[in-house]
Structure formats: structure tokens, C-alpha cells
Motif scaffolding. Structure first.
Motif, PDB file in Angstrom:
ATOM      1  N   THR A 117      42.443  27.673  62.260  1.00 36.74           N
ATOM      2  CA  THR A 117      42.895  26.469  61.570  1.00 36.74           C
ATOM      3  C   THR A 117      44.406  26.463  61.489  1.00 36.74           C
ATOM      4  O   THR A 117      45.008  27.475  61.150  1.00 36.74           O
ATOM      5  CB  THR A 117      42.332  26.423  60.127  1.00 36.74           C
ATOM      6  OG1 THR A 117      40.924  26.521  60.171  1.00 36.74           O
ATOM      7  CG2 THR A 117      42.749  25.156  59.406  1.00 36.74           C
ATOM      8  N   LEU A 118      45.012  25.332  61.778  1.00 34.00           N
ATOM      9  CA  LEU A 118      46.438  25.143  61.562  1.00 34.00           C
ATOM     10  C   LEU A 118      46.655  23.676  61.217  1.00 34.00           C
ATOM     11  O   LEU A 118      46.431  22.792  62.036  1.00 34.00           O
ATOM     12  CB  LEU A 118      47.258  25.513  62.793  1.00 34.00           C
ATOM     13  CG  LEU A 118      48.768  25.276  62.644  1.00 34.00           C
ATOM     14  CD1 LEU A 118      49.352  26.084  61.488  1.00 34.00           C
ATOM     15  CD2 LEU A 118      49.476  25.602  63.934  1.00 34.00           C
ATOM     16  N   ASN A 119      47.029  23.440  59.976  1.00 34.36           N
ATOM     17  CA  ASN A 119      47.362  22.092  59.547  1.00 34.36           C
ATOM     18  C   ASN A 119      48.525  22.169  58.569  1.00 34.36           C
ATOM     19  O   ASN A 119      49.192  23.197  58.498  1.00 34.36           O
ATOM     20  CB  ASN A 119      46.130  21.361  58.976  1.00 34.36           C
ATOM     21  CG  ASN A 119      45.499  22.075  57.804  1.00 34.36           C
ATOM     22  OD1 ASN A 119      46.187  22.601  56.928  1.00 34.36           O
ATOM     23  ND2 ASN A 119      44.170  22.112  57.787  1.00 34.36           N
ATOM     24  N   ASP A 120      48.762  21.124  57.822  1.00 31.44           N
ATOM     25  CA  ASP A 120      49.927  21.086  56.931  1.00 31.44           C
ATOM     26  C   ASP A 120      49.860  22.096  55.795  1.00 31.44           C
ATOM     27  O   ASP A 120      50.887  22.427  55.202  1.00 31.44           O
ATOM     28  CB  ASP A 120      50.091  19.685  56.333  1.00 31.44           C
ATOM     29  CG  ASP A 120      50.474  18.664  57.400  1.00 31.44           C
ATOM     30  OD1 ASP A 120      51.011  19.064  58.448  1.00 31.44           O
ATOM     31  OD2 ASP A 120      50.236  17.467  57.162  1.00 31.44           O
ATOM     32  N   THR A 121      48.670  22.589  55.467  1.00 32.81           N
ATOM     33  CA  THR A 121      48.534  23.486  54.323  1.00 32.81           C
ATOM     34  C   THR A 121      47.887  24.829  54.633  1.00 32.81           C
ATOM     35  O   THR A 121      48.033  25.765  53.863  1.00 32.81           O
ATOM     36  CB  THR A 121      47.695  22.820  53.211  1.00 32.81           C
ATOM     37  OG1 THR A 121      46.394  22.518  53.740  1.00 32.81           O
ATOM     38  CG2 THR A 121      48.351  21.545  52.701  1.00 32.81           C
ATOM     39  N   THR A 122      47.163  24.940  55.737  1.00 30.72           N
ATOM     40  CA  THR A 122      46.354  26.133  55.994  1.00 30.72           C
ATOM     41  C   THR A 122      46.586  26.699  57.387  1.00 30.72           C
ATOM     42  O   THR A 122      46.594  25.967  58.372  1.00 30.72           O
ATOM     43  CB  THR A 122      44.852  25.805  55.844  1.00 30.72           C
ATOM     44  OG1 THR A 122      44.625  25.258  54.547  1.00 30.72           O
ATOM     45  CG2 THR A 122      43.987  27.046  56.021  1.00 30.72           C
ATOM     46  N   LEU A 123      46.753  28.015  57.439  1.00 23.38           N
ATOM     47  CA  LEU A 123      46.819  28.771  58.680  1.00 23.38           C
ATOM     48  C   LEU A 123      45.734  29.834  58.594  1.00 23.38           C
ATOM     49  O   LEU A 123      45.735  30.659  57.678  1.00 23.38           O
ATOM     50  CB  LEU A 123      48.194  29.432  58.840  1.00 23.38           C
ATOM     51  CG  LEU A 123      48.343  30.475  59.952  1.00 23.38           C
ATOM     52  CD1 LEU A 123      48.101  29.849  61.322  1.00 23.38           C
ATOM     53  CD2 LEU A 123      49.730  31.106  59.883  1.00 23.38           C
ATOM     54  N   ARG A 124      44.783  29.792  59.514  1.00 21.50           N
ATOM     55  CA  ARG A 124      43.696  30.783  59.545  1.00 21.50           C
ATOM     56  C   ARG A 124      43.621  31.324  60.970  1.00 21.50           C
ATOM     57  O   ARG A 124      43.543  30.564  61.920  1.00 21.50           O
ATOM     58  CB  ARG A 124      42.375  30.143  59.154  1.00 21.50           C
ATOM     59  CG  ARG A 124      41.208  31.131  59.138  1.00 21.50           C
ATOM     60  CD  ARG A 124      39.899  30.507  58.646  1.00 21.50           C
ATOM     61  NE  ARG A 124      40.048  30.114  57.258  1.00 21.50           N
ATOM     62  CZ  ARG A 124      39.926  28.860  56.807  1.00 21.50           C
ATOM     63  NH1 ARG A 124      39.663  27.869  57.631  1.00 21.50           N
ATOM     64  NH2 ARG A 124      40.069  28.595  55.523  1.00 21.50           N
ATOM     65  N   PHE A 125      43.681  32.635  61.084  1.00 21.00           N
ATOM     66  CA  PHE A 125      43.602  33.231  62.404  1.00 21.00           C
ATOM     67  C   PHE A 125      42.539  34.311  62.448  1.00 21.00           C
ATOM     68  O   PHE A 125      42.114  34.839  61.426  1.00 21.00           O
ATOM     69  CB  PHE A 125      44.957  33.778  62.865  1.00 21.00           C
ATOM     70  CG  PHE A 125      45.540  34.831  61.966  1.00 21.00           C
ATOM     71  CD1 PHE A 125      45.207  36.159  62.118  1.00 21.00           C
ATOM     72  CD2 PHE A 125      46.443  34.478  60.978  1.00 21.00           C
ATOM     73  CE1 PHE A 125      45.750  37.123  61.297  1.00 21.00           C
ATOM     74  CE2 PHE A 125      47.005  35.433  60.154  1.00 21.00           C
ATOM     75  CZ  PHE A 125      46.658  36.756  60.312  1.00 21.00           C
ATOM     76  N   GLU A 126      42.111  34.607  63.658  1.00 23.58           N
ATOM     77  CA  GLU A 126      41.036  35.575  63.861  1.00 23.58           C
ATOM     78  C   GLU A 126      41.447  36.556  64.941  1.00 23.58           C
ATOM     79  O   GLU A 126      42.066  36.179  65.932  1.00 23.58           O
ATOM     80  CB  GLU A 126      39.770  34.827  64.284  1.00 23.58           C
ATOM     81  CG  GLU A 126      38.567  35.721  64.501  1.00 23.58           C
ATOM     82  CD  GLU A 126      37.349  34.887  64.812  1.00 23.58           C
ATOM     83  OE1 GLU A 126      36.734  34.367  63.857  1.00 23.58           O
ATOM     84  OE2 GLU A 126      37.036  34.730  65.995  1.00 23.58           O
ATOM     85  N   GLU A 127      41.079  37.779  64.711  1.00 21.80           N
ATOM     86  CA  GLU A 127      41.340  38.852  65.676  1.00 21.80           C
ATOM     87  C   GLU A 127      40.071  39.667  65.840  1.00 21.80           C
ATOM     88  O   GLU A 127      39.394  39.985  64.863  1.00 21.80           O
ATOM     89  CB  GLU A 127      42.455  39.750  65.167  1.00 21.80           C
ATOM     90  CG  GLU A 127      42.660  40.969  66.018  1.00 21.80           C
ATOM     91  CD  GLU A 127      43.608  41.966  65.391  1.00 21.80           C
ATOM     92  OE1 GLU A 127      43.827  43.011  66.019  1.00 21.80           O
ATOM     93  OE2 GLU A 127      44.110  41.725  64.294  1.00 21.80           O
ATOM     94  N   THR A 128      39.759  39.991  67.069  1.00 19.84           N
ATOM     95  CA  THR A 128      38.626  40.865  67.354  1.00 19.84           C
ATOM     96  C   THR A 128      39.173  42.191  67.850  1.00 19.84           C
ATOM     97  O   THR A 128      40.051  42.227  68.719  1.00 19.84           O
ATOM     98  CB  THR A 128      37.702  40.234  68.412  1.00 19.84           C
ATOM     99  OG1 THR A 128      37.251  38.979  67.931  1.00 19.84           O
ATOM    100  CG2 THR A 128      36.505  41.127  68.701  1.00 19.84           C
ATOM    101  N   GLU A 129      38.656  43.272  67.274  1.00 14.60           N
ATOM    102  CA  GLU A 129      39.142  44.598  67.625  1.00 14.60           C
ATOM    103  C   GLU A 129      37.952  45.548  67.714  1.00 14.60           C
ATOM    104  O   GLU A 129      37.031  45.473  66.907  1.00 14.60           O
ATOM    105  CB  GLU A 129      40.111  45.073  66.540  1.00 14.60           C
ATOM    106  CG  GLU A 129      40.583  46.489  66.706  1.00 14.60           C
ATOM    107  CD  GLU A 129      41.494  46.907  65.567  1.00 14.60           C
ATOM    108  OE1 GLU A 129      42.688  47.092  65.831  1.00 14.60           O
ATOM    109  OE2 GLU A 129      41.009  47.040  64.424  1.00 14.60           O
TER     110      GLU A 129
END
Length: 145
Positions: A117-129
């Protein structure tokens, strides 16, 4: 968890990826995503393999990512008393260069990460390890300041 949190955040610098228009559909262009990510983002939550991380420290919620046009600075906070109370102080700062290509952010070490997610209020990122034969999916959420 604190060590994993720091390693994960440092890894974020190395493996950042970005996408998502304001409706969270990964359709943003490189230019749109570059414009949206600029600013300061404060940590709000994280999950591991879809389960909410409950072993976070109070000072973890002070962590910030500061994006400008070409670099990102991560600020880590801790309580110097070691008790993780309300006396959070900046203890470490890391700065790395990054580039955006469509929905992917890469750092100058060549690592990338997927933004959910990337918008004016929220940044959500995912990483697989994968660590010692076990695969982990880490998701972190930040709120724009």
C-alpha cells in the motif's frame, strides 16, 4: 524481536519496493510512486506470516523512515534505561540511496522490496525471507507524518 526489527528495517533499506496508487492496486507509475513516498513515515504495526507481532517495544513505535528524492534515512529509538518505557531516544540512524522502478524500490546495495500500500497516509511493505529453511513473510505499516 528487537534484533529482528533492526535487521528487518536495515533490510528494508536494502530491499525496498513500491507501488500502489491511492486505491492500493499496484498501478502507480514510477513518477507517481516517487512523489507519494517523499516525506517522513512513522512505524505503526507489523506482522510475521500474517500474525500480528505482539512482542514490540514502546520505542519501536517511534521509528521513522525519511524519504527524499534519492535517499532514505531510518531512525531507531530506544529507552536508555533498558526498560523500554516512555523515555525513547534516537540511538541509530542509517541512510541509503534508493531508486524506484514502477512498483519496486531498490537500494544502492541491489536489494528490493514489495510495497503493498502507498497512498497519502499509509505505506505498507512486504518482504519474504528464508532463514534456516523456514520462509517468513514480514509486513510493516507506516503512517505519513
Amino acid at each position: 524481536m528487537k534484533i529482528f526489527k533492526k535487521l528487518y528495517a536495515i533490510t528494508f533499506i536494502f530491499i525496498v519496493a513500491i507501488a500502489c496508487s491511492s486505491d492500493d492496486d499496484n498501478s502507480g507509475t514510477t513518477e507517481e510512486n516517487q512523489a507519494k513516498i517523499i516525506g517522513t513515515w512513522k512505524f505503526t504495526s507489523s506482522t510475521t506470516n500474517g500474525e500480528t507481532d505482539t512482542d514490540l517495544y514502546i520505542c519501536d513505535f517511534e521509528e521513522t523512515f525519511e524519504f527524499n528524492a534519492t535517499s532514505i534515512t531510518i531512525n531507531f529509538y530506544e529507552d536508555p534505561s533498558g526498560e523500554d518505557g516512555s523515555n525513547c531516544q534516537l540511538v541509530e540512524t542509517y541512510t541509503f540511496n534508493y531508486t524506484i522502478n514502477g512498483s519496486t524500490i531498490s537500494n544502492d546495495e541491489g536489494n528490493t522490496q514489495e510495497i503493498i500500500t502507498l497512498n497519502d497516509t499509509t505505506l505498507r511493505f512486504e518482504e519474504t525471507e528464508t532463514y534456516e529453511g523456514t520462509t517468513y513473510i514480514y509486513t510493516e505499516t507506516y503512517t505519513k507524518q
